[in-house]
Design an enzyme around this catalytic site. Structure first.
Site, PDB file in Angstrom:
ATOM      1  N   ARG A   1      46.876  42.110  31.275  1.00  0.00           N
ATOM      2  CA  ARG A   1      47.517  41.904  32.775  1.00  0.00           C
ATOM      3  C   ARG A   1      49.261  41.992  32.598  1.00  0.00           C
ATOM      4  O   ARG A   1      49.707  41.488  31.883  1.00  0.00           O
ATOM      5  CB  ARG A   1      47.045  40.884  33.504  1.00  0.00           C
ATOM      6  N   ASP A  36      41.479  39.839  46.754  1.00  0.00           N
ATOM      7  CA  ASP A  36      40.174  39.099  45.967  1.00  0.00           C
ATOM      8  C   ASP A  36      38.957  39.199  46.866  1.00  0.00           C
ATOM      9  O   ASP A  36      37.830  39.107  46.212  1.00  0.00           O
ATOM     10  CB  ASP A  36      40.566  37.512  45.814  1.00  0.00           C
ATOM     11  N   LYS A  58      43.592  43.100  37.861  1.00  0.00           N
ATOM     12  CA  LYS A  58      43.194  41.851  37.558  1.00  0.00           C
ATOM     13  C   LYS A  58      42.228  41.707  36.357  1.00  0.00           C
ATOM     14  O   LYS A  58      42.397  42.124  35.591  1.00  0.00           O
ATOM     15  CB  LYS A  58      42.748  41.545  38.915  1.00  0.00           C
ATOM     16  N   ARG A  99      39.372  46.470  39.371  1.00  0.00           N
ATOM     17  CA  ARG A  99      38.311  46.186  40.033  1.00  0.00           C
ATOM     18  C   ARG A  99      37.787  47.468  41.148  1.00  0.00           C
ATOM     19  O   ARG A  99      36.537  47.493  41.476  1.00  0.00           O
ATOM     20  CB  ARG A  99      38.899  44.952  40.969  1.00  0.00           C
TER      21      ARG A  99
HETATM   22  O1  LIG Z   1      48.923  33.097  43.618  1.00  0.00           O
HETATM   23  C1  LIG Z   1      47.448  32.871  43.375  1.00  0.00           C
HETATM   24  O2  LIG Z   1      46.996  31.893  43.572  1.00  0.00           O
HETATM   25  C2  LIG Z   1      46.938  34.121  43.528  1.00  0.00           C
HETATM   26  C3  LIG Z   1      47.406  35.448  44.147  1.00  0.00           C
HETATM   27  C4  LIG Z   1      46.582  36.466  43.997  1.00  0.00           C
HETATM   28  O3  LIG Z   1      47.116  37.449  42.968  1.00  0.00           O
HETATM   29  P1  LIG Z   1      48.239  38.562  43.196  1.00  0.00           P
HETATM   30  O4  LIG Z   1      49.512  38.119  43.805  1.00  0.00           O
HETATM   31  O5  LIG Z   1      48.562  38.977  41.524  1.00  0.00           O
HETATM   32  O6  LIG Z   1      47.834  39.659  44.012  1.00  0.00           O
HETATM   33  C5  LIG Z   1      45.145  36.338  43.992  1.00  0.00           C
HETATM   34  O7  LIG Z   1      44.402  37.715  43.374  1.00  0.00           O
HETATM   35  C6  LIG Z   1      44.746  35.264  42.625  1.00  0.00           C
HETATM   36  O8  LIG Z   1      43.648  35.093  42.643  1.00  0.00           O
HETATM   37  C7  LIG Z   1      45.702  34.007  42.934  1.00  0.00           C
HETATM   38  C1  LIG Z   2      42.907  37.584  40.247  1.00  0.00           C
HETATM   39  C2  LIG Z   2      42.359  36.332  40.154  1.00  0.00           C
HETATM   40  O1  LIG Z   2      42.835  35.593  39.323  1.00  0.00           O
HETATM   41  P1  LIG Z   2      44.162  35.131  38.693  1.00  0.00           P
HETATM   42  O2  LIG Z   2      44.549  33.759  39.162  1.00  0.00           O
HETATM   43  O3  LIG Z   2      43.896  35.009  37.165  1.00  0.00           O
HETATM   44  O4  LIG Z   2      45.172  36.291  38.883  1.00  0.00           O
HETATM   45  C3  LIG Z   2      41.178  36.069  40.788  1.00  0.00           C
HETATM   46  O5  LIG Z   2      40.722  35.020  40.899  1.00  0.00           O
HETATM   47  O6  LIG Z   2      40.502  37.057  41.617  1.00  0.00           O
END
Ligand SMILES: O=C(O)C1=C[C@@H](OP(=O)(O)O)[C@@H](O)[C@H](O)C1
Ligand SMILES: C=C(OP(=O)(O)O)C(=O)O
EC number: 2.5.1.19
Length: 414
Positions: free
Chosen positions: A111, A300, A327, A331
């Site tokens: 990632r 998500d 991710k 997805r």
């Molecule tokens: O800041 C966070 O807790 C998150 C931000 C999101 O990721 P992205 O900012 O990479 O989209 C989300 O998809 C992830 O599950 C949790």
């Molecule tokens: C993208 C996700 O997790 P992460 O916190 O590893 O980015 C998720 O929980 O869908």
């Protein structure tokens, strides 16, 4: 008919933010209702490796911070699968100073991380990736960060910005981050809200310009509310079964953007009622399709909609989710391939997917070790007998008890 009460565990995003900030606060923070799952355990274990005390009881985690971040000045930081650990912890230890080796699973290594690495370098840290991808694994060497202004490429994740902002008070001068193309904006608002709960303000001069002054976090007692992304599965399950399900503690004032998934369920024809303390969804007789929805800020939950979309009466097009390719799995591709395996007509583009109505056939679902693919298709499985997951256990990233809870809520005859 009275609503069935779903037991949705605490928010991953709130738990890991509160853990990070509590580690920087002075004194004892009590975290009530923390999520206990792979991602939060990895985060807490990483803090412990950095010398932070995290005492874990089932319903309460107690974090003792030093007021100036982790005490340890060198070590190995294992992030496992957790994007939040890989993006929140490097700014914190760079701000404190020392030599740290970061790594995670192959899934996490794949990632993106380079925008955060570039920003940390611009702020004065040395970051040396040792793998092929330019991200994890890497060694970070820092004498502490002075602060200043940095431009952060934010089109692949909002987590880099959240990590930098949370570390901001530990810097010796104000930190300004300019974040063009920011995706997943509600998560940055969540970061700002949790920082405020611990007494630190973020100033936004423009929608893409954030400043944090040097300061100190104040310890507090923090109640973690249920996870809104996780709630999407039980609420979507209500939508496809015609039942009524409520989630207590996920009220209209929630700082979690994914709570807005219920608006999508309304578009499908579900009845949604919400107040300050809970949200309730009652499924319609038929799911209504024939709409396009931009889910870029709540990505998500796009798989939750995509998996049940074939049950609607007309096509559904989901847009704005290009960053969801980066991710736990790609997805868009994972959802599309699995729907196609069920005989569902699907079209995709770089950042969109369109799903047409059909009666899905049973198939083996390839989860790609992605908890959200497993949970989304389990909801479809309530209507399609014979759907099998190749890796049901991967739900433990955010909800180890998912399958038991879905069975409890939607066992036949309820
Ligand atoms: O800041 C966070 O807790 C998150 C931000 C999101 O990721 P992205 O900012 O990479 O989209 C989300 O998809 C992830 O599950 C949790
Ligand atoms: C993208 C996700 O997790 P992460 O916190 O590893 O980015 C998720 O929980 O869908």
């Amino acid at each position: 008919m009275s609503a069935i009460r779903a037991r949705v565990p605490g928010s991953k995003s709130l738990t890991n933010r509160a853990l990070a900030i509590a580690a920087m606060a002075d004194g004892v923070t009590e975290l009530d209702n923390p999520l206990v799952s792979d991602d939060t355990t990895a985060f807490a274990d990483a803090l412990v490796a950095l010398g932070v005390s995290v005492e874990r009881q089932a319903r309460r985690w107690t974090v003792t911070g030093s007021g100036a971040g982790p005490r340890v000045r060198s070590g190995r930081v294992w992030c496992e699968d957790a994007g939040t650990a890989a993006r929140f912890l490097p700014p914190m230890v760079a701000a404190v100073g020392g030599v740290f080796d970061f790594d995670g699973t192959d899934q996490l290594r794949a990632r993106p991380l380079h925008p955060l690495i570039d920003a940390l370098r611009a702020l004065g840290a040395t970051v040396e990736p040792s793998g092929d991808g330019g991200g994890l694994p890497f060694r970070l060497v820092s004498d502490g960060l002075a602060g200043g202004e940095v431009v952060l490429a934010s089109g692949t994740s909002s987590q880099y910005l959240s990590g930098l902002l949370m570390a901001g008070p530990l810097l010796s001068n104000p930190l300004t981050v300019v974040a063009p193309d920011l995706v997943s904006r509600p998560y940055v608002d969540m970061t700002i809200a949790v920082m405020a709960r611990f007494g630190v303000q973020v100033t936004e001069a423009r929608p893409d310009r954030f400043t944090v002054d040097p300061g100190r976090y104040t310890r507090t007692r923090y109640l973690v509310e249920p996870d809104a992304s996780t709630a999407s599965y039980v609420l979507a399950a209500a939508a496809v079964t015609g039942k009524e399900v409520s989630v207590d503690g996920l009220g209209s004032a929630s700082p979690q953007g994914d709570r807005r998934f219920v608006d999508v369920l309304s578009q499908l024809g579900a009845t949604v009622t919400a107040d300050r303390d809970r949200v309730t969804v009652r499924g319609p007789r038929h799911l209504r399709g024939g709409f396009e929805v931009d889910m870029g800020s709540i990505s998500d939950t796009f798989m939750t909609l995509a998996a049940i979309a074939p049950l609607a009466d007309a096509p559904i097009r989901i847009t704005g989710v290009g960053h969801a390719r980066l991710k736990e799995s790609d997805r868009i591709d994972a959802v599309a391939q699995n729907l196609v395996a069920c005989g569902v007509p699907v079209r995709t583009g770089p950042d969109w997917i369109e799903i047409s109505p059909t009666d899905p056939s049973p198939a083996l679902i390839h989860c790609r070790r992605d908890h959200r693919i497993a949970m989304s298709f389990s909801v479809l499985g309530l209507r399609v007998s014979g759907l099998l997951l190749d890796d049901p256990a991967c739900v433990s990233k955010t909800f180890p008890g998912f399958h038991d809870e879905l069975a409890r809520l939607f066992a036949d005859g309820r």
